[in-house]
Scaffold this motif. Structure first.
Motif, PDB file in Angstrom:
ATOM      1  N   GLU A  22     107.643  43.918  -8.154  1.00  0.00           N
ATOM      2  CA  GLU A  22     108.454  44.023  -6.941  1.00  0.00           C
ATOM      3  C   GLU A  22     108.616  42.647  -6.318  1.00  0.00           C
ATOM      4  N   CYS A  23     109.823  42.321  -5.918  1.00  0.00           N
ATOM      5  CA  CYS A  23     110.084  41.049  -5.252  1.00  0.00           C
ATOM      6  C   CYS A  23     109.438  41.085  -3.866  1.00  0.00           C
ATOM      7  N   PHE A  25     110.247  39.464  -1.332  1.00  0.00           N
ATOM      8  CA  PHE A  25     111.231  39.172  -0.288  1.00  0.00           C
ATOM      9  C   PHE A  25     112.219  40.311  -0.072  1.00  0.00           C
ATOM     10  N   CYS A  26     112.849  40.796  -1.146  1.00  0.00           N
ATOM     11  CA  CYS A  26     113.883  41.836  -1.001  1.00  0.00           C
ATOM     12  C   CYS A  26     113.434  43.203  -1.512  1.00  0.00           C
ATOM     13  N   LYS A  27     112.249  43.263  -2.105  1.00  0.00           N
ATOM     14  CA  LYS A  27     111.652  44.503  -2.630  1.00  0.00           C
ATOM     15  C   LYS A  27     112.352  45.055  -3.865  1.00  0.00           C
ATOM     16  N   ALA A  28     113.177  44.259  -4.537  1.00  0.00           N
ATOM     17  CA  ALA A  28     113.778  44.690  -5.801  1.00  0.00           C
ATOM     18  C   ALA A  28     112.647  44.946  -6.801  1.00  0.00           C
ATOM     19  N   CYS A  55     116.811  37.782  -7.815  1.00  0.00           N
ATOM     20  CA  CYS A  55     117.414  38.918  -7.116  1.00  0.00           C
ATOM     21  C   CYS A  55     117.959  38.542  -5.737  1.00  0.00           C
ATOM     22  N   CYS A  56     117.256  37.663  -5.020  1.00  0.00           N
ATOM     23  CA  CYS A  56     117.663  37.352  -3.640  1.00  0.00           C
ATOM     24  C   CYS A  56     117.579  35.861  -3.316  1.00  0.00           C
ATOM     25  N   GLY A  58     114.978  34.163  -2.895  1.00  0.00           N
ATOM     26  CA  GLY A  58     113.786  33.828  -2.120  1.00  0.00           C
ATOM     27  C   GLY A  58     112.951  32.830  -2.899  1.00  0.00           C
TER      28      GLY A  58
END
Length: 80
Positions: A22-23, A25-28, A55-56, A58
């Motif tokens: 899980e990222c 920062f963005c929770k992807a 993904c984001c 971050g």
């Protein structure tokens, strides 16, 4: 600087690729990073590395690493 649980983020290695489940920062979920084996080896030696999440975008500054976790310079999670 004392590295505590709040400053860690788990990663997984599959073949020659590094994933985070899980990222921070963005929770992807299931994010394939662009982190290379050479960068991981340097991080394990204590050489600061930067990981930009695809993904984001971050940014994670990795101060150290072991076989399971990145140790960063910012809090990425709440204390358990």
């Amino acid at each position: 600087m004392k590295l505590t649980f709040e400053y860690t983020w788990p990663y997984e290695r599959m073949m020659n690729d590094l994933y985070v489940s899980e990222c921070p920062f963005c929770k992807a979920s299931n994010v394939l990073t662009s982190f290379k084996e050479e960068q991981l080896a340097l991080a394990k030696e204590g050489v600061k590395q930067r990981l930009i999440m695809p993904c984001c975008h971050g940014k994670m500054t990795i101060l150290n690493a072991d076989d399971d976790y990145f140790y960063t310079d910012e809090k990425l999670r709440a204390r358990p």
